[in-house]
Write a protein that holds these residues in place. Structure first.
Motif: not given
Length: 173
Positions: A7-11, A18-22, A33-45, A92-97
């Protein structure tokens, strides 16, 4: 009825595509994994959705992967807990080095304040929008971030670490 990982994965997939994978279950923690650009909205959701109810931010921490591609050299990991269904989640959200930065979660969880400051202090990851992003444990004068894997683990010139002093040499006679 308990909150199932399917249910978590489907929602999440419905909401973020595609901003949430793996998605993977590692012991008792469902991870993705969540795209760094979406991390805040993923947390909010995860926090505000009436079905998700991940109402507790357990931890925010950084990781340095110096051998990864430049776009994935740093990561911020979020651990959250749904107390109602007793379900834990990690993403986890990956970031540029060259420029490791991500939006702050302090707008959603006050506890993120200290956790993000600690992550900044040790890894140099910038949390955009943080109310007071400065060193919390190390001296302000430090110009390095001690948890980055940029330096050798030991001084190669130390003689007290010489294997022959500990009987660890191989006799090749």
């Amino acid at each position: 009825m308990a909150l199932e990982t399917s249910v978590i994965q489907d929602r999440l997939t419905q909401k973020f595509g595609d901003n949430v994978t793996g998605f993977i279950q590692i012991k008792d923690i469902f991870s993705f994994e969540a795209a760094a650009s979406s991390a805040n909205e993923v947390i909010r959701f995860l926090k505000e959705d009436p079905q998700m109810r991940f109402n507790f931010l357990t931890d925010v921490c950084g990781i340095h992967y110096p051998d990864n591609d430049k776009e994935r050299q740093f990561a911020v990991t979020y651990h959250m807990h749904n107390w109602v269904d007793n379900v834990r989640i990690r993403f986890k959200s990956y970031l540029n080095g060259d420029n490791p930065e991500i939006d702050t979660a302090t707008n959603l969880f006050l506890s993120a304040n200290w956790q993000e400051r600690e992550t900044y202090d040790f890894y140099g990851i910038v949390f955009k929008g943080h109310p007071q992003l400065k060193r919390i444990l190390n001296m302000d004068e430090m110009d390095v971030f001690p948890m980055r894997k940029e330096y050798p683990m030991e001084d190669g010139g130390r003689t007290d670490k010489d294997d022959r002093f500990f009987g660890r040499t191989i006799d090749n006679r």
